[in-house]
Design an enzyme around this catalytic site. Sequence first.
Site: not given
Length: 138
Positions: A50-52
Site C-alpha cells: 500500500g506504499c508507493q
Amino acid sequence: MAALPDRDKLLRNFTRCANWEEKYLYIIELGQRLPVLSEEAHNPENIIQGCQSQVWIVMRQNDDGVIELQGDSDAAIVKGLVAVVFILYHQMSAQDIVAFDIRPWFEQMALTQHLTPSRSQGLEAMIRAIRSKAANIS
C-alpha cells in the site's frame, strides 16, 4: 548517528520549523537517524503493501514485552515518516500499540494536510501494518 527524539521533543521541534520546507527537511533528517536495516531484512515478508515507495518494517518483542521497530524506505521523505511513526510507538507493548490512536499526533503536527495523497495512504498502510502485527503478538 544521533538518537531519535521522544514524542514531545518531536512535536516541539516540528512546531519550531518556520515553514513546510523546513519541516520536510526535519522529517528527512529523522529518517537519516534510523539505524541501518540489514540486507536480510529487506525481504518480501517485511515489505509494507500500500506504499508507493518501498517500505520495510521489522517488528519484534523484547524480553520486557516492549515492541522494537526497525525500518527502511527507498525514498528519503518516506524513511523520515517511518522514523516519525517509530518515535510515536517507542517503548510501547503490543497492546499499547493496538490501543494507541496515532492520528491526533499527526493532526497536532499538521502532517496529513501537507502530504500528497499517495504519501498519506502509505502512512496509513504503515500504521495498519504495525497495528496488525502488534495485534498478532498481543
